[in-house]
Motif scaffolding. Sequence first.
Motif, PDB file in Angstrom:
ATOM      1  N   VAL A 115       0.028 -13.333  -1.855  1.00  0.00           N
ATOM      2  CA  VAL A 115       1.012 -11.750  -1.807  1.00  0.00           C
ATOM      3  C   VAL A 115       0.662 -10.704  -2.151  1.00  0.00           C
ATOM      4  CG1 VAL A 115       2.434 -13.022  -3.950  1.00  0.00           C
ATOM      5  CG2 VAL A 115      -0.118 -12.360  -4.331  1.00  0.00           C
ATOM      6  N   LEU A 116      -1.047 -10.930  -1.247  1.00  0.00           N
ATOM      7  CA  LEU A 116      -1.708  -9.830  -0.628  1.00  0.00           C
ATOM      8  C   LEU A 116      -1.576  -9.748   0.314  1.00  0.00           C
ATOM      9  CD1 LEU A 116      -3.686  -7.634  -1.660  1.00  0.00           C
ATOM     10  CD2 LEU A 116      -5.724  -8.340  -1.212  1.00  0.00           C
ATOM     11  N   ALA A 117      -1.466 -10.428   1.669  1.00  0.00           N
ATOM     12  CA  ALA A 117      -1.176  -9.891   3.114  1.00  0.00           C
ATOM     13  C   ALA A 117       0.382  -9.915   2.507  1.00  0.00           C
ATOM     14  CB  ALA A 117      -1.021 -12.077   3.781  1.00  0.00           C
ATOM     15  N   ASP A 118       1.956 -10.344   2.075  1.00  0.00           N
ATOM     16  CA  ASP A 118       2.649  -9.857   1.914  1.00  0.00           C
ATOM     17  C   ASP A 118       3.233  -8.780   1.756  1.00  0.00           C
ATOM     18  OD1 ASP A 118       3.317 -12.837   2.753  1.00  0.00           O
ATOM     19  OD2 ASP A 118       4.293 -13.470   0.829  1.00  0.00           O
ATOM     20  N   ALA A 119       2.226  -8.131   0.646  1.00  0.00           N
ATOM     21  CA  ALA A 119       2.783  -6.398   0.575  1.00  0.00           C
ATOM     22  C   ALA A 119       2.070  -5.628   1.081  1.00  0.00           C
ATOM     23  CB  ALA A 119       1.948  -6.435  -0.791  1.00  0.00           C
ATOM     24  N   LEU A 120       1.158  -6.121   2.167  1.00  0.00           N
ATOM     25  CA  LEU A 120       0.605  -5.905   3.127  1.00  0.00           C
ATOM     26  C   LEU A 120       1.872  -5.577   4.632  1.00  0.00           C
ATOM     27  CD1 LEU A 120      -3.074  -6.090   3.323  1.00  0.00           C
ATOM     28  CD2 LEU A 120      -2.066  -3.527   2.726  1.00  0.00           C
ATOM     29  N   MET A 176       5.334 -10.216  -6.474  1.00  0.00           N
ATOM     30  CA  MET A 176       4.606  -8.789  -5.594  1.00  0.00           C
ATOM     31  C   MET A 176       5.741  -7.854  -5.517  1.00  0.00           C
ATOM     32  SD  MET A 176       5.184  -6.873  -2.900  1.00  0.00           S
ATOM     33  CE  MET A 176       6.130  -7.050  -0.994  1.00  0.00           C
ATOM     34  N   MET A 177       5.604  -6.645  -7.311  1.00  0.00           N
ATOM     35  CA  MET A 177       6.746  -6.153  -7.246  1.00  0.00           C
ATOM     36  C   MET A 177       6.439  -4.357  -6.783  1.00  0.00           C
ATOM     37  SD  MET A 177       8.350  -7.278  -9.161  1.00  0.00           S
ATOM     38  CE  MET A 177       8.703  -8.187  -8.541  1.00  0.00           C
ATOM     39  N   ASP A 178       6.970  -3.769  -6.699  1.00  0.00           N
ATOM     40  CA  ASP A 178       7.378  -2.534  -5.640  1.00  0.00           C
ATOM     41  C   ASP A 178       7.163  -1.203  -6.909  1.00  0.00           C
ATOM     42  OD1 ASP A 178       8.049   0.059  -4.466  1.00  0.00           O
ATOM     43  OD2 ASP A 178       8.441  -1.162  -3.030  1.00  0.00           O
ATOM     44  N   PHE A 179       6.330  -0.048  -6.634  1.00  0.00           N
ATOM     45  CA  PHE A 179       6.327   0.631  -7.631  1.00  0.00           C
ATOM     46  C   PHE A 179       6.288   2.175  -6.816  1.00  0.00           C
ATOM     47  CE2 PHE A 179       4.802  -2.850 -10.552  1.00  0.00           C
ATOM     48  CZ  PHE A 179       6.683  -2.428 -11.473  1.00  0.00           C
ATOM     49  N   PRO A 213      10.126   5.587   0.300  1.00  0.00           N
ATOM     50  CA  PRO A 213       9.267   5.163  -0.285  1.00  0.00           C
ATOM     51  C   PRO A 213       8.141   5.521   0.127  1.00  0.00           C
ATOM     52  CG  PRO A 213      10.070   3.902  -1.610  1.00  0.00           C
ATOM     53  CD  PRO A 213      11.112   4.408  -0.260  1.00  0.00           C
ATOM     54  N   THR A 214       6.733   6.280  -0.046  1.00  0.00           N
ATOM     55  CA  THR A 214       5.755   5.137   0.510  1.00  0.00           C
ATOM     56  C   THR A 214       5.212   4.317  -0.678  1.00  0.00           C
ATOM     57  OG1 THR A 214       4.804   7.683   1.007  1.00  0.00           O
ATOM     58  CG2 THR A 214       3.173   5.710   0.936  1.00  0.00           C
ATOM     59  N   PRO A 215       5.520   3.430   0.072  1.00  0.00           N
ATOM     60  CA  PRO A 215       4.755   1.942  -0.574  1.00  0.00           C
ATOM     61  C   PRO A 215       3.578   1.838  -1.523  1.00  0.00           C
ATOM     62  CG  PRO A 215       5.559   1.164   1.807  1.00  0.00           C
ATOM     63  CD  PRO A 215       5.092   2.628   1.573  1.00  0.00           C
ATOM     64  N   TYR A 216       4.168   1.402  -2.810  1.00  0.00           N
ATOM     65  CA  TYR A 216       3.286   0.947  -3.540  1.00  0.00           C
ATOM     66  C   TYR A 216       3.496  -0.113  -4.483  1.00  0.00           C
ATOM     67  CZ  TYR A 216       1.347   2.027  -8.962  1.00  0.00           C
ATOM     68  OH  TYR A 216       0.809   1.880  -9.950  1.00  0.00           O
ATOM     69  N   TYR A 217       2.495  -1.882  -4.468  1.00  0.00           N
ATOM     70  CA  TYR A 217       2.877  -2.232  -4.654  1.00  0.00           C
ATOM     71  C   TYR A 217       1.739  -3.291  -5.257  1.00  0.00           C
ATOM     72  CZ  TYR A 217       5.738  -2.470  -0.526  1.00  0.00           C
ATOM     73  OH  TYR A 217       6.611  -2.166   0.125  1.00  0.00           O
ATOM     74  N   LEU A 218       2.113  -3.814  -6.550  1.00  0.00           N
ATOM     75  CA  LEU A 218       1.243  -4.716  -7.210  1.00  0.00           C
ATOM     76  C   LEU A 218       1.269  -5.801  -6.971  1.00  0.00           C
ATOM     77  CD1 LEU A 218       0.682  -2.046  -9.333  1.00  0.00           C
ATOM     78  CD2 LEU A 218       1.059  -3.569 -11.193  1.00  0.00           C
ATOM     79  N   THR A 256      -6.879 -14.437 -12.288  1.00  0.00           N
ATOM     80  CA  THR A 256      -5.764 -13.485 -12.013  1.00  0.00           C
ATOM     81  C   THR A 256      -5.999 -12.995 -11.307  1.00  0.00           C
ATOM     82  OG1 THR A 256      -4.815 -13.018 -14.686  1.00  0.00           O
ATOM     83  CG2 THR A 256      -4.031 -11.542 -12.392  1.00  0.00           C
ATOM     84  N   ALA A 257      -5.967 -13.468  -9.328  1.00  0.00           N
ATOM     85  CA  ALA A 257      -6.206 -12.359  -9.080  1.00  0.00           C
ATOM     86  C   ALA A 257      -4.879 -11.037  -8.752  1.00  0.00           C
ATOM     87  CB  ALA A 257      -6.410 -13.063  -7.220  1.00  0.00           C
ATOM     88  N   ALA A 258      -5.265  -9.833  -9.067  1.00  0.00           N
ATOM     89  CA  ALA A 258      -4.556  -8.909  -9.154  1.00  0.00           C
ATOM     90  C   ALA A 258      -5.113  -7.622  -7.640  1.00  0.00           C
ATOM     91  CB  ALA A 258      -4.704  -8.174 -10.063  1.00  0.00           C
ATOM     92  N   GLY A 259      -4.039  -6.701  -7.431  1.00  0.00           N
ATOM     93  CA  GLY A 259      -4.414  -5.687  -6.503  1.00  0.00           C
ATOM     94  C   GLY A 259      -3.661  -5.197  -6.562  1.00  0.00           C
ATOM     95  N   GLN A 260      -3.649  -3.815  -6.066  1.00  0.00           N
ATOM     96  CA  GLN A 260      -2.071  -3.024  -5.081  1.00  0.00           C
ATOM     97  C   GLN A 260      -2.587  -2.702  -3.745  1.00  0.00           C
ATOM     98  OE1 GLN A 260      -1.563   0.045  -8.154  1.00  0.00           O
ATOM     99  NE2 GLN A 260      -3.279  -0.534  -9.697  1.00  0.00           N
ATOM    100  N   VAL A 261      -1.520  -2.085  -3.324  1.00  0.00           N
ATOM    101  CA  VAL A 261      -1.672  -2.160  -2.114  1.00  0.00           C
ATOM    102  C   VAL A 261      -0.724  -0.699  -2.173  1.00  0.00           C
ATOM    103  CG1 VAL A 261      -0.370  -1.994   0.286  1.00  0.00           C
ATOM    104  CG2 VAL A 261      -1.490  -3.911  -0.818  1.00  0.00           C
ATOM    105  N   PHE A 262      -1.253   0.529  -1.323  1.00  0.00           N
ATOM    106  CA  PHE A 262      -1.040   2.103  -1.172  1.00  0.00           C
ATOM    107  C   PHE A 262      -0.382   1.959   0.056  1.00  0.00           C
ATOM    108  CE2 PHE A 262      -2.662   2.872  -5.456  1.00  0.00           C
ATOM    109  CZ  PHE A 262      -1.909   3.167  -5.848  1.00  0.00           C
ATOM    110  N   GLY A 263       0.672   2.292   0.811  1.00  0.00           N
ATOM    111  CA  GLY A 263       1.430   3.079   1.961  1.00  0.00           C
ATOM    112  C   GLY A 263       0.720   1.018   2.697  1.00  0.00           C
ATOM    113  N   THR A 264      -0.050   1.246   3.742  1.00  0.00           N
ATOM    114  CA  THR A 264      -0.109   0.088   5.085  1.00  0.00           C
ATOM    115  C   THR A 264      -1.672  -0.093   4.034  1.00  0.00           C
ATOM    116  OG1 THR A 264      -1.400   1.619   6.629  1.00  0.00           O
ATOM    117  CG2 THR A 264       1.151   1.295   6.121  1.00  0.00           C
ATOM    118  N   SER A 265      -2.400   0.149   3.446  1.00  0.00           N
ATOM    119  CA  SER A 265      -3.728  -0.502   2.883  1.00  0.00           C
ATOM    120  C   SER A 265      -4.299  -0.913   1.374  1.00  0.00           C
ATOM    121  CB  SER A 265      -4.970   0.390   3.216  1.00  0.00           C
ATOM    122  OG  SER A 265      -4.170   1.657   2.980  1.00  0.00           O
ATOM    123  N   ILE A 266      -4.682  -1.360   1.391  1.00  0.00           N
ATOM    124  CA  ILE A 266      -5.035  -2.018  -0.390  1.00  0.00           C
ATOM    125  C   ILE A 266      -6.145  -1.123  -1.031  1.00  0.00           C
ATOM    126  CG2 ILE A 266      -6.747  -3.190  -1.604  1.00  0.00           C
ATOM    127  CD1 ILE A 266      -6.780  -5.224   0.870  1.00  0.00           C
TER     128      ILE A 266
END
Length: 756
Positions: free
Chosen positions: A278-283, A324-327, A337-342, A381-391
């Motif tokens: 999910v992290l690679a997918d979000a990026l 992978m949720m889009d907030f 919008p600028t991507p903000y993913y959980l 739980t492996a939890a992360g967030q992505v802003f724009g194009t980076s973690i």
Amino acid sequence: MLKKEWALGASAAVIALFATVAPVLAADDDGLQEVVVTARRRAETLQSVPQAVSAFTADDMANRQVSSTLDLVRMVPNLFGSSNTGIPGANTYYIRGLGSTEQIATIDPAVSTYVDDVVVPRQNANNYGLFDIEQMEVLRGPQGTTFGRNSTGGAISVRLKKPSEDFGGYAEATYGSYEQRTFRGDINVPVTPKILTKFTGYYSQDDGWMTNQANGENLNALKSYGGRGAVRLLPNDDITVDLSVEHTGGSGTYMRSYYDDPTQTRLAATTSGGTGNVLADALANRGLGSSAQSTAVTANLEWRLPSVTLNAITGYRTINQKFMMDFSLPSSRTINPTPYYLTNDGRYDMVSQELKAVGSFFDDKLRYVAGLYYFNEDNRTAAGQVFGTSISCSAGLYGDGNMSCGGKPGYSSVRDIRNQTDSYAAYAQADLDLTDTITAIAGARVTHEVKALQLPATSYGGATTADLKRYGIATDLETNVITPKFGLNYKPMEDVLLFVSATNGYKGGGWNSRTAYLPQQFTAMKPETTWSYEAGVKSTFLDHKLQVNVTGFLADTKNLQLSYTTPGPIAGTTLSTQDNAGNIEVKGLEFEVRARPFHALDLFGTLGIQQGEYTYVNPRAQSFVSGTGAYVNAIDLSDQLSRFPKRSAAVGGTYTLPVPSWDASFALTAELDYTGGFWTTAANSAPSTLTPTALNSYASNYTLVNLSLTFTTDDDLWRVKLDCKNCGDKTYLTSVFNGYYYGEPRRVTATLTRRF
């Protein structure tokens, strides 16, 4: 305002209707059927249980189009709920102001879900698909004694059908709006008189009711499936063994939309192309959505002795969840919008063991239920967030950290969060008849609970257990608590029960973790405790044709565990924080009415009225902005409770029309459901001169219309059903978090059932 008055007037109209038809009631000897519930962990009729309980049989749920536990929110006074933002399989429930909008494993829900007396501990997969249901019960108020597990707000108890001694089953197909296709079926196969088996399965899919204008994809589509096998062993007349194994799964989205058009949105990510990481997918802006699979095994051995019934109840459940949720920030219709993913990738395992005894003494004048309980949970739980194009990351407040964040030492949002729970409890509750009309109730649950948190090192530079300890964050929480219950019942006549009670409930502590990057943000929460005081009447009149139940309550909650928002690292964004927000007091009234004026007509009505306020706010939950004189994205004493409609009502009925020439009948069910306005966020945010970019998180009141028409042959072999949910296509807001989340638009379905 007019809608609220109209809905309350509709409830009054039903009461008036009952009075109008009262003269003809005596002419019909077909009254309301008694409903047997297990709200106190033993079989009793609903009208004899001295607490606020709503119960629904399989026929009730079929008539009122109940297909999952989430449908209960329109049927029970002072119960509110919706899907968690982004995740359709996770329900957020609130009863009398207590609940949770966060489904991460380090915080427990205040409204627990039980399936065949075994708790479903995680909110991330609690929208239980009702594919083999016998009955559901909703217990309002803390359940600190016999149910006990974290149920400060209440409990939802699901009872599944058991194998029967008769061979038979059914096959069912549904087609409807948004290309919905659903298939269900079950079969009972008695192998021998002492070995009974039952197998059930379902599959459902629809194409969704929202369009992503950025790529043309359909969103808010759902797919779910499941199967269950059950065995009932009857070695002799005194012993019954029920065994079952089930597997369910599902995937889908529940995304934000434009404020003025719930069916349209603009998101950068695509639902296709997901790799499972999910992290690679979000990026890579792919794999938008959520999926969850759950496997459960349950065993219940019941041994009926002359003066006591013993049960050994074993439960195991494992849940695998990815999303992978889009907030992203609210967008225009033309600009992405600028991507903000959980992101979330977790596995959650639990096992429970209970030994229960139900019996009586002194010629049944003293009745009791007692037991021992063990619960273990192991979550990762492996939890992360992505802003724009980076973690995303946060620079350390003190120049420390495990990675470079904007050229400074900092911590990554990607964390490997592991938490475990071991809980031991002993409980007992007894009813003692002081006289023929007065009964005293006393009970208590003693709980010893240990929770542990670990953060192993990751290659992304997230905070670790060592980092937490360096900043004095408690990684082990130990609690010893006694939750008592006291009550007094009075029966002035056979079909009238008056009761008063005082009940204490407890919910274990936890940690803030969803958006905690810095180790000092992993604050530990204290247990949430509630004292609830109830007084009520349960009454049946007119030869069991009219049933009226009324409950008044006052609840005082300390160390309220709450999700609220704080300013995010990007201007205009918000982050979700979990903490002990403070103390609240809630009071209210609940009315439930059922009537059968004559054989062909069943009527129902409910009304919930509640008021609540903060009596103390934790300074950590306040974010005072210097120079503005205001609290922004936080809580103060003037804020109203979130997810807390002050009024809710439902009114409707089912009319059955026999057609003798066809050897069949038609049944029409009509229902109006009213929900008062409420704040969707704890901060009560709205645009102002101080915060002009804030979203308005207030949801206006709404009324939904549901209709159902059923054709059934007299031999019950064939059934054709037309259903309409939200027939008026009402647009209604359910959640606000960096965007607006709405309830489903009108949905029309047709179902064909064949029994054999």
